[in-house]
Scaffold this active site. Sequence first.
Site, mmCIF file in Angstrom:
data_model
loop_
_atom_site.group_PDB
_atom_site.id
_atom_site.type_symbol
_atom_site.label_atom_id
_atom_site.label_comp_id
_atom_site.label_asym_id
_atom_site.label_seq_id
_atom_site.Cartn_x
_atom_site.Cartn_y
_atom_site.Cartn_z
ATOM 1 N N ARG A 1 11.680 -10.089 4.048
ATOM 2 C CA ARG A 1 12.070 -8.681 4.176
ATOM 3 C C ARG A 1 12.660 -8.413 5.565
ATOM 4 O O ARG A 1 13.664 -7.727 5.702
ATOM 5 C CB ARG A 1 10.822 -7.814 3.957
ATOM 6 C CG ARG A 1 11.108 -6.385 3.637
ATOM 7 C CD ARG A 1 9.900 -5.719 3.025
ATOM 8 N NE ARG A 1 8.864 -5.456 4.020
ATOM 9 C CZ ARG A 1 7.637 -5.019 3.724
ATOM 10 N NH1 ARG A 1 7.283 -4.841 2.474
ATOM 11 N NH2 ARG A 1 6.764 -4.777 4.667
ATOM 12 N N ARG B 1 10.852 -2.342 12.745
ATOM 13 C CA ARG B 1 9.714 -1.851 13.507
ATOM 14 C C ARG B 1 9.445 -2.858 14.617
ATOM 15 O O ARG B 1 9.650 -4.046 14.434
ATOM 16 C CB ARG B 1 8.496 -1.788 12.586
ATOM 17 C CG ARG B 1 8.338 -0.475 11.898
ATOM 18 C CD ARG B 1 7.349 -0.542 10.763
ATOM 19 N NE ARG B 1 6.052 -1.121 11.124
ATOM 20 C CZ ARG B 1 5.031 -1.195 10.276
ATOM 21 N NH1 ARG B 1 5.151 -0.735 9.054
ATOM 22 N NH2 ARG B 1 3.903 -1.737 10.651
ATOM 23 N N ARG C 1 -1.119 -9.389 13.219
ATOM 24 C CA ARG C 1 -1.552 -8.290 12.351
ATOM 25 C C ARG C 1 -2.418 -8.830 11.207
ATOM 26 O O ARG C 1 -3.409 -8.210 10.820
ATOM 27 C CB ARG C 1 -0.324 -7.546 11.796
ATOM 28 C CG ARG C 1 0.237 -6.514 12.796
ATOM 29 C CD ARG C 1 1.694 -6.163 12.532
ATOM 30 N NE ARG C 1 1.923 -5.499 11.267
ATOM 31 C CZ ARG C 1 3.132 -5.399 10.688
ATOM 32 N NH1 ARG C 1 4.202 -5.924 11.284
ATOM 33 N NH2 ARG C 1 3.264 -4.792 9.543
ATOM 34 N N ARG D 1 -9.758 0.974 8.981
ATOM 35 C CA ARG D 1 -9.387 -0.409 9.258
ATOM 36 C C ARG D 1 -10.508 -1.153 9.955
ATOM 37 O O ARG D 1 -10.354 -2.330 10.260
ATOM 38 C CB ARG D 1 -8.175 -0.412 10.181
ATOM 39 C CG ARG D 1 -6.863 -0.871 9.540
ATOM 40 C CD ARG D 1 -5.814 -0.785 10.627
ATOM 41 N NE ARG D 1 -4.604 -1.477 10.334
ATOM 42 C CZ ARG D 1 -3.543 -0.926 9.746
ATOM 43 N NH1 ARG D 1 -3.598 0.300 9.309
ATOM 44 N NH2 ARG D 1 -2.447 -1.633 9.597
ATOM 45 N N LYS E 1 0.824 -1.210 0.000
ATOM 46 C CA LYS E 1 0.000 0.000 0.000
ATOM 47 C C LYS E 1 0.862 1.265 0.000
ATOM 48 O O LYS E 1 0.593 2.201 -0.742
ATOM 49 C CB LYS E 1 -0.928 0.035 1.241
ATOM 50 C CG LYS E 1 -1.899 -1.141 1.315
ATOM 51 C CD LYS E 1 -2.893 -0.988 2.457
ATOM 52 C CE LYS E 1 -2.277 -1.019 3.850
ATOM 53 N NZ LYS E 1 -1.721 -2.321 4.240
HETATM 54 P P1 ADP Z 1 0.828 -2.455 8.397
HETATM 55 O O1 ADP Z 1 2.232 -2.549 7.946
HETATM 56 O O2 ADP Z 1 0.404 -3.582 9.288
HETATM 57 O O3 ADP Z 1 -0.153 -2.194 7.295
HETATM 58 P P2 ADP Z 1 0.577 0.240 9.517
HETATM 59 O O4 ADP Z 1 1.876 0.923 9.422
HETATM 60 O O5 ADP Z 1 -0.528 0.700 8.625
HETATM 61 O O6 ADP Z 1 0.795 -1.299 9.420
HETATM 62 O O7 ADP Z 1 0.038 0.303 11.038
HETATM 63 C C1 ADP Z 1 0.822 -0.167 12.116
HETATM 64 C C2 ADP Z 1 -0.059 -0.304 13.361
HETATM 65 O O8 ADP Z 1 -0.635 0.968 13.696
HETATM 66 C C3 ADP Z 1 -1.252 -1.246 13.227
HETATM 67 O O9 ADP Z 1 -0.898 -2.596 13.429
HETATM 68 C C4 ADP Z 1 -2.175 -0.690 14.320
HETATM 69 O O10 ADP Z 1 -1.752 -1.082 15.604
HETATM 70 C C5 ADP Z 1 -1.962 0.805 14.216
HETATM 71 N N1 ADP Z 1 -2.926 1.425 13.273
HETATM 72 C C6 ADP Z 1 -2.629 2.003 12.084
HETATM 73 N N2 ADP Z 1 -3.730 2.468 11.476
HETATM 74 C C7 ADP Z 1 -4.760 2.150 12.299
HETATM 75 C C8 ADP Z 1 -6.180 2.334 12.224
HETATM 76 N N3 ADP Z 1 -6.754 2.925 11.167
HETATM 77 N N4 ADP Z 1 -6.929 1.873 13.266
HETATM 78 C C9 ADP Z 1 -6.377 1.297 14.318
HETATM 79 N N5 ADP Z 1 -5.058 1.068 14.450
HETATM 80 C C10 ADP Z 1 -4.253 1.492 13.460
#
Ligand code: ADP
Length: 200
Positions: free
Chosen positions: A127, A139, A150, A88, A13
């Site tokens: 990765r 991270r 996740r 989400r 994404k």
């Molecule tokens: P990923 O690589 O899993 O797509 P992101 O960088 O988008 O992860 O998000 C990392 C973390 O931040 C998520 O696992 C969650 O804990 C939190 N997070 C991000 N966006 C949201 C959201 N819209 N609602 C709730 N938690 C979120």
Amino acid sequence: MRLILLGPPGAGKGTQARRLVAKYGIVELSTGEALRAAVQAGTAIGRQAQEIIAGGNLVPDEMVVGIVEQRIAQPDARKGFVLDGFPRTVPQAVELDRMLQAKGLALDSVIELRVDEVALLKRIEGRIAEMKARGEPLREDDSPQVLHNRLKTYREQTAPLIDYYRQRGVLRTVNGMASIADVAAEIDGALEVPARAGSP
Ligand code: ADP
């Protein structure tokens, strides 16, 4: 152009969001990045979010809804935006609809990056291993165990959004397992078809 990129962790994404920003002159909002910045800065939100994120769970809806509401009200978001990692949950999507409606705006498209979960796990684990080998910082939620959580969180709480947006006639699905260039081309093709045409 107002877009959402939907897909599990590691679906690509962020890569596609950045390209869309350059192509359409819109702004990107990644709630994951915004939350990580808040954790780094040690803000009140960051302190609350840290452990939740580290466990691979979702932070409370109100927390991210506030972040998005503020960001899309900024002048530079007037030309449009691409949301990566938001909404989400279905309540987040309902809140987004409310925010946009209040401004007389609508979403143009929701792009689902469809990926095969087994291949995805391998891709992300690879990765992580490469980054470790290069001594790059990981991270906190980039561990195989948290990654499983996740993905589970995605399946249970985020995947229902696919139907939510399909019913609204704005969903476009592309094959996220293709190369970055091919995914980009598929997205461009999907955006040429007016997503709202013929939808109720
Ligand atoms: P990923 O690589 O899993 O797509 P992101 O960088 O988008 O992860 O998000 C990392 C973390 O931040 C998520 O696992 C969650 O804990 C939190 N997070 C991000 N966006 C949201 C959201 N819209 N609602 C709730 N938690 C979120």
